[in-house]
Design an enzyme around this catalytic site. Structure first.
Site, short mmCIF file in Angstrom:
data_model
loop_
_atom_site.label_atom_id
_atom_site.label_comp_id
_atom_site.label_asym_id
_atom_site.label_seq_id
_atom_site.Cartn_x
_atom_site.Cartn_y
_atom_site.Cartn_z
N LYS A 185 2.89 4.59 1.08
CA LYS A 185 3.49 5.06 2.33
C LYS A 185 3.03 6.50 2.50
CE LYS A 185 7.94 5.41 4.71
NZ LYS A 185 7.56 6.61 5.42
N ASP A 196 2.52 10.18 3.83
CA ASP A 196 3.49 11.14 4.35
C ASP A 196 2.78 12.02 5.38
OD1 ASP A 196 5.89 12.29 4.60
OD2 ASP A 196 5.84 13.41 2.71
N CYS A 221 3.24 45.78 7.43
CA CYS A 221 3.32 47.21 7.18
C CYS A 221 1.90 47.74 7.39
CB CYS A 221 3.77 47.48 5.75
SG CYS A 221 3.64 49.22 5.30
N LYS A 254 10.85 3.75 -1.04
CA LYS A 254 10.60 5.18 -1.24
C LYS A 254 10.80 5.56 -2.69
CE LYS A 254 11.57 6.92 3.27
NZ LYS A 254 11.90 8.18 3.92
N GLU A 312 0.85 -1.20 0.00
CA GLU A 312 0.00 0.00 0.00
C GLU A 312 0.88 1.24 0.00
OE1 GLU A 312 -2.61 -0.22 3.38
OE2 GLU A 312 -0.98 -0.16 4.82
N TYR A 345 -3.15 1.25 9.32
CA TYR A 345 -2.48 0.22 8.54
C TYR A 345 -1.81 -0.90 9.33
CZ TYR A 345 1.07 3.85 9.32
OH TYR A 345 1.85 4.81 9.88
N CYS A 367 0.84 52.71 1.68
CA CYS A 367 2.00 51.94 1.18
C CYS A 367 1.78 51.53 -0.28
CB CYS A 367 2.23 50.70 2.03
SG CYS A 367 3.50 49.63 1.35
N CYS A 398 7.78 51.10 1.45
CA CYS A 398 7.52 52.49 1.85
C CYS A 398 8.39 52.94 3.02
CB CYS A 398 6.04 52.69 2.17
SG CYS A 398 5.54 51.84 3.69
N CYS A 448 9.25 48.54 6.18
CA CYS A 448 8.62 48.03 4.96
C CYS A 448 9.55 48.27 3.77
CB CYS A 448 7.28 48.73 4.74
SG CYS A 448 6.57 48.37 3.13
S1 IVH Z 1 3.35 -0.25 8.30
C1 IVH Z 1 6.35 -2.11 11.77
N1 IVH Z 1 2.15 1.08 6.43
O1 IVH Z 1 6.22 4.76 7.67
C2 IVH Z 1 5.87 -0.84 11.20
N2 IVH Z 1 3.73 2.24 7.78
O2 IVH Z 1 9.31 3.86 8.79
C3 IVH Z 1 4.65 -1.04 10.37
N3 IVH Z 1 3.94 4.63 7.19
O3 IVH Z 1 6.60 4.86 11.07
C4 IVH Z 1 4.36 0.18 9.61
N4 IVH Z 1 2.46 4.63 5.57
O4 IVH Z 1 4.57 5.92 10.21
C5 IVH Z 1 3.06 1.14 7.42
N5 IVH Z 1 0.97 2.12 4.72
C6 IVH Z 1 1.87 2.18 5.71
C7 IVH Z 1 2.53 3.37 6.06
C8 IVH Z 1 3.47 3.36 7.09
C9 IVH Z 1 3.32 5.36 6.27
C10 IVH Z 1 4.97 5.16 8.09
C11 IVH Z 1 4.85 4.74 9.51
C12 IVH Z 1 6.19 4.24 9.92
C13 IVH Z 1 7.06 4.63 8.78
C14 IVH Z 1 8.06 3.55 8.46
#
Ligand code: IVH
Length: 670
Positions: free
Chosen positions: A119, A121, A429, A317, A117, A229, A434, A414, A411
């Protein structure tokens, strides 16, 4: 209990169920079925009952998401099991190597099933449900001990206060990510800017900053979301795999990733990684990679962890869209409200296919935090996919004679002394004369979403001001062709085009006109509310402060400031001048509930021959309804050019897709 109060209790219970259901459909399923207006009505009704009958309030009532008092600090709390992190990989080769390690450790060369899935942010969060009730929410902290941010997390409407289970588990801990959607982030930043408050560099910072507010009322006003997750300590879970766990989360009413896939073997996981990387910019939220987890919990257990990360998962990543460049200088810009914003002017560099030469440094606090200086070499990236941001300074390359950058307290336009208003992070300002504020106010006035003088761009406004042709809004409507021809580089043809576009702007809607005036705190949304309510500018000018406070969507602070603006002599005079110059404000058209689109819901996607807002207005005027996302309640998806992922969803849900021509036929059908 009397029968009347019994009825009230029943109605309150019903309202709670309804509101919870709508929260779930909106924030978890992404399938809203009523308008915000209808939702607000239900909420207000519940609030009223509870206010008049405090005995009827329950701990998990949707009204209890915001608790009264601000905290002094967050309490620390230990996680029952540590929140560990993941090993990173950065390429398909790394993913293949991860798969090899897994197979080698398991001493089994057959294909491993991975649950993949995005990751997300954002900010990692642990939710702890006790007997189905959300008892605590903890940040990750150092992995062993986090901070108790329960009050704040309760304000996130995607997070259920009560799990949807007849017999909920005694303990159910789930981990996930608190995030902010990109559109919500943009809107929040615009709002923060307008109010002279801190803006955020990217959605992640906005989410993290919002969760870490000591006053949960502030968190409640921030559009946060969450996706869950991973399990923490979980009592009697039947789930044997990540996939089953995801299903269990869904069944409990918890929000899960809208995208996930079970991939058989490394090649399939790599394909998923590539696919999501390609789609990344079309997603409504920021992601920085994908997470690849061994699907089977049994195999996960066998694999175990090394140091602080599991052997059974890898965070793959995406290549960061970052680049190195140098800051040539830092300039300070003055906004329409007088706010000073430092901006880094950089040697242009390409990041993610776009050339970047400017990045906002937000305010002095941000400059200090990153210690950004003129002539520094810096890493830049596109945040939230659009906004360029300075990530960090490459200190090794800092020139010897460099000095910290301090925003001058004068400013730049001005030279007036600037002020820092209590509670605001920006310097302002406050000189009403201005020239920079004047230029910015005029640019706002002519802007596309305001009066829409489409041939009068920012450069031209500056030329007008510098040539003293324009010193107030109404001056635009007095400009003559000979005056234009006197300006630099202005030919007859372009002069005529400019005059034409000025001419065409003379009949704004009331909402646009109000917005164009640039009163503090009056963004497009507020302008629309005011227009709908007052219907004429005269009625608005007559409004009392209580009239304004009474409006839904207008807070006390805004109402007060707005009242002051409306009472100001110069503004009234300017409105009169504009009307004398032939500006005719259009009263909002009445909606036609029996129009040709009555009872039909539309989702708009892609580029259409008209602006999106205009199309929306058109639909509503003809009795139709606009939905923000594709759900089974939509009757039509109106698709323009370069329509995105909404089309796929429409096909999935079997919703009729129409083009502009077909839409016009619907409008003229009787
Ligand atoms: S699973 C054992 N799933 O990424 C850890 N983590 O360094 C299981 N994160 O700290 C994590 N999306 O905050 C998992 N779909 C996802 C995620 C996810 C973001 C973050 C999470 C974790 C860091 C991994």
């Amino acid at each position: 209990m009397t029968s009347a109060s019994k009825n009230l209790a029943a109605r309150a219970a019903e309202l709670r169920k309804l509101i919870e259901g709508h929260d779930y459909r909106y924030y978890v399923l992404d399938q809203p079925s009523i308008s915000d207006f209808e939702y607000d009505k239900l909420f207000a009704e519940l609030q009223k009952i509870e206010l008049e009958h405090p005995k009827l309030v329950t701990a998990t009532s949707p009204t209890q998401r915001v608790s009264g008092k601000a905290l002094d600090s967050f309490q620390k709390a230990a996680h029952r099991t540590p929140m560990i992190s993941l090993q990173n990989s950065y390429s398909p080769e790394d993913i293949m190597a991860f798969d090899e390690r897994v197979k080698k450790f398991l001493k089994d060369d057959s294909e491993v099933e991975y649950f993949c899935e995005p990751k997300f942010d954002g900010l990692a969060m642990e939710l702890i449900y006790e007997n189905g009730l959300l008892a605590r929410a903890l940040t990750r902290g150092d992995g062993d001990v986090g901070e108790d941010v329960t009050n704040n997390v309760k304000t996130i409407r995607a997070v259920p206060l009560l799990l949807a289970a007849k017999k909920p588990p005694a303990i159910f801990e789930v981990r996930g990510e608190v995030i902010m959607f990109k559109d919500d982030f943009r809107e929040l930043n615009e709002h923060q800017q307008e109010e002279g408050l801190q803006t955020f560099a990217n959605p992640r910072n906005a989410a993290a900053g919002s969760v870490r507010q000591l006053d949960s009322n502030i968190t409640a006003s921030r559009p946060l979301r969450m996706f869950c997750y991973a399990p923490g300590v979980v009592d009697d879970s039947q789930a044997q795999t990540q996939l089953e766990f995801a299903q269990q989360l869904k069944d409990l009413g918890l929000p899960t990733s809208p995208i996930s896939k079970v991939c058989k073997g490394a090649d399939a996981a790599v394909a998923f990684y590539r696919d999501i990387e390609n789609k990344r910019h079309t997603l409504p939220f920021d992601i920085d990679g994908v997470v690849i987890k061994v699907n089977s919990f049994e195999l996960q257990k066998a694999l175990g962890a090394i140091a602080r990360s599991p052997r059974w998962a890898s965070a793959a990543k995406f290549q960061p869209e970052q680049a190195q460049t140098t800051i040539e200088k830092i300039v300070v810009q003055v906004g329409r409200t007088g706010a000073l914003t430092p901006v880094a002017v950089m040697t242009p560099v390409r990041v993610g296919g776009v050339s970047i030469s400017h990045a906002t440094l937000h305010n002095q606090d941000e400059i200090n935090r990153k210690d950004v200086r003129e002539h520094d070499t810096v890493i830049v990236q596109r945040a939230g996919d659009v906004i360029p941001e300075v990530v960090s300074v490459v200190l090794d390359k800092r020139p010897r004679d460099s000095k910290p950058f301090v925003i001058p307290n004068k400013c730049p336009a001005c030279s007036n002394k600037t002020e820092q208003i209590a509670g605001e992070v920006v310097q302002r300002c406050t000189n009403v004369l201005c020239p920079a504020i004047l230029k910015e106010s005029l640019k706002h006035f002519v802007g596309r979403r305001a009066m829409n003088l489409d041939k009068v761009g920012d450069k031209l406004v500056e030329q007008f001001v510098d040539a003293s042709l324009v010193t107030r809004f109404s001056d635009f409507y007095k400009i003559t062709q000979p005056q234009l021809l006197e300006l630099d580089r202005q030919g007859e043809k372009s002069a005529d085009n400019i005059l034409k576009s000025i001419e065409q702007s003379r009949r704004p809607t009331l909402a646009r006109f109000i917005y164009a005036l640039g009163m503090r705190f009056v963004g497009e949304q507020t302008a629309k509310i005011l227009a709908r309510q007052f219907r004429t500018i005269e009625a608005l000018l007559e409004a009392s402060e209580p009239d304004l406070i009474a409006l839904d969507g207008v807070g006390e602070k805004v109402a007060h400031s707005l009242f002051q603006s409306l009472k100001s002599g110069p503004l009234k005079k300017e409105i009169e001048r504009l009307q004398k110059c032939g500006v005719e404000i259009q009263a909002p058209e009445k909606m036609n509930p029996n129009g040709p689109l009555a009872g039909r819901s539309f989702v708009i996607t892609g580029t259409l021959p008209m602006g999106r807002d205009e199309v929306k207005d058109l639909i509503e005027k003809n009795g139709g309804k606009c939905l923000a996302s594709v759900t089974k309640n939509a009757h039509f998806v109106l698709a323009g050019e370069a329509a995105g992922s909404k089309l796929d969803k429409a096909r999935d849900l079997n919703i009729k897709i129409i083009d502009w021509a077909e839409f016009n036929r619907l409008l003229t059908d009787t």
